[in-house]
Enzyme design. Sequence first.
Site, PDB file in Angstrom:
ATOM      1  N   CYS A  14       0.804  -1.016  -0.086  1.00 57.26           N
ATOM      2  CA  CYS A  14       0.117   0.106   0.022  1.00 57.26           C
ATOM      3  C   CYS A  14       0.918   1.239   0.047  1.00 57.26           C
ATOM      4  O   CYS A  14       0.319   2.327  -0.459  1.00 57.26           O
ATOM      5  CB  CYS A  14      -0.845   0.096   1.155  1.00 57.26           C
ATOM      6  N   ASP A 399      39.647  18.894  -0.513  1.00 54.47           N
ATOM      7  CA  ASP A 399      40.060  20.336  -0.348  1.00 54.47           C
ATOM      8  C   ASP A 399      41.327  19.937   0.621  1.00 54.47           C
ATOM      9  O   ASP A 399      41.372  18.954   1.367  1.00 54.47           O
ATOM     10  CB  ASP A 399      39.046  21.025   0.568  1.00 54.47           C
TER      11      ASP A 399
END
Length: 688
Positions: A14, A399
Amino acid sequence: MVEMKLEGLQCASCAAKIEEKLKSNEFLQEVSFSFATKKLSFKSDLESEKLQNLVQNLIDKIEEGITVGIETPDSQNVIEKKSFKDLFLRNARTIGGALIFFTLLISDPTEPILKYSAYISAYLLIGGDIAWRALKNLLKGRLFDEYFLMTLATTGAFALGEIHEAVAVMLFYKIGEGFQNYAVDHSRRSIRSLLNIKAEYANLINGESIERVTPRSLQIDDHIVVLAGEKVPVDGVIVRGTSSLDTSALTGESMPRSAEKDSDVLSGFINIEAPLTVKVTKRFENSAVSRILHMVENATGKKAKTEQFITKFARVYTPIVVFGALALAFIPPLLGSGDVREWISRSLIFLVISCPCALVLSVPLGFFGGLGAASRKGILIKGGNYLEALNSIDTFVFDKTGTLTKGNFAIEKISGTDTLKLAAQLEQQSTHPIARSIVSAYGKNINKNHMTDIREYPGQGIRGLYKDKELLVGNHRLLERFSIDFNEEKYAGTTVHIAYGGKHAGSIYIADEIKESSWNMSRKLKTAGADEVIMLTGDQKHIAEYVGEKLEIDKVYSELLPEDKMQHLEDLIEKGKKVLFTGDGINDAPVLARADIGVAMGGLGSDAAIEAADIVLMTDDPSKLLDAKKIAQTTRAIVLQNIIFALGVKLFFLTLGALGHASMYEAIFADVGVALLAVLNSMRILKK
Ligand code: ADP
Ligand code: MG
């Protein structure tokens, strides 16, 4: 975003229907429903009361007995553990029916009326509610509904005189459904308990006395006491006491962390040794715990491709099997091969296997489990889609400052007079790790009023007017930009130049340290399947290359402005690479957002970075990416096992059934068993 909770939803297939139905409603946008958390989220302009009614109405049309609740931040996410007595009462009718059935099997009555009426009453006791629901759904036009198909299969069996089978199949189905619900609830509970990091109360200092209050009622600058053994309720800073803290619930780190006056503490840490007085720095809803819970709970809304595929597949699977059943029942007899009864009987087996439950249950649960397991290790993944995408990443980009290195710079040398004081005046305004180090090295109070016209140049430095004269703090590019003459001295760390009133005033030489967890990471990532590890940094070339070499990074690009970083990333993406970018977010939030997966440092990282990222590492350890990758792999493997296993077994029994070699008994047993095993298999992720 509006969030609602659907209580009482049992039927797994469902979930997809509900999602689909709500998606097609004009008032709701970006609808997502997760069966694993029972959480519905969407966007809408309607007011909340109207919304609740609207959603409730829509859902009632699909399935009854579901209550729609509005999610408040305070609503407890406990899943009731059902007591044994409760289970018994709930299933009293089924148990009664089962008893009659077993008595019938033993006594084997021959009197037809007695026999039939007894079997029918056993059937109704066991499956009456299913048949009733099937009927109601049928009236609503829902044909391919698992209740309907079960009812059809069993009444069909009755009609063919296979009365034992009819009752037994319904009984197995009910038992299986019960076990499945239990297993699913159990899994949800175990995942939730991983996230049991919220403190129930806080001890607020109120003059001489201490009051017990809810964490939500705390205000910034309140003072609270955290006793040994208690959880820290909100983020704050220690003003008195020394102790050690168990941070494992947030970071997965098992080593306790020592804490003293001025140390920051996060909500969810557990105080181990001695009482601490903590000044509140963040309100409850902005504290770490709330943010984490929110992220993890919402992560199930962003579904993995596999999950979306299964939802779509589930929608077509049932109709296909049902049409298969029809074809099997009527085509062979029409072609003149054999008895209609025999073929109908075979086709009923198809109906029994027509529910895609095993897949619909276990795939979302698998991803939810993976997300839970990751958050346990301090890795917050913002969606099942990212967890899945981790598997296809081939290029890892980092980085440098604050990501591979600690970002707390130690000042080694200063040239010029008043250089540090001048630099600190300006850096007071910046959140860059260099700025913070300079301010804390200066250590004295700074009068903010002397500074005006401040502007930061990302990747270069910062400029402002100090007592009406121009002050510059940054790297050589910043000075070149403002045409300031200076002599660059050779130095093996980062040089910060200071210029005041148009002249070079001096330099601050600072050194950064590589994080312990950066060592060997590059090599391990490549062993784990990465093609390339790249570093992008705004720092000077010689430092970048030094760090890159130490960490065995394949390619190093230095002296980049934020837009250069973006360019490099886009080039990679253009080449068809799947790119993960990890950064502390200072100057690189756009890159985080652009990468296939953006990873931010949760501790050092800025709020913007945490917002932009798809994955947040709570401990700031880049090596956690290895754990994340492993969890992603396990999740994928388990989900794949479940899909292959469930479909394999179904296909096997469909074939056996069509050939007349399997009975309904075997089919239902296999079907229910598969669903159960698949759910249990999903749970293995938590053990990783
Ligand atoms: P990374 O890519 O290594 O994280 P950033 O892009 O944040 O580096 O910064 C690049 C360089 O710009 C720094 O190494 C520093 O020289 C300079 N810089 C940026 N912001 C500042 C600042 N607020 N103060 C001094 N220098 C700065
Ligand atoms: Mg940085």
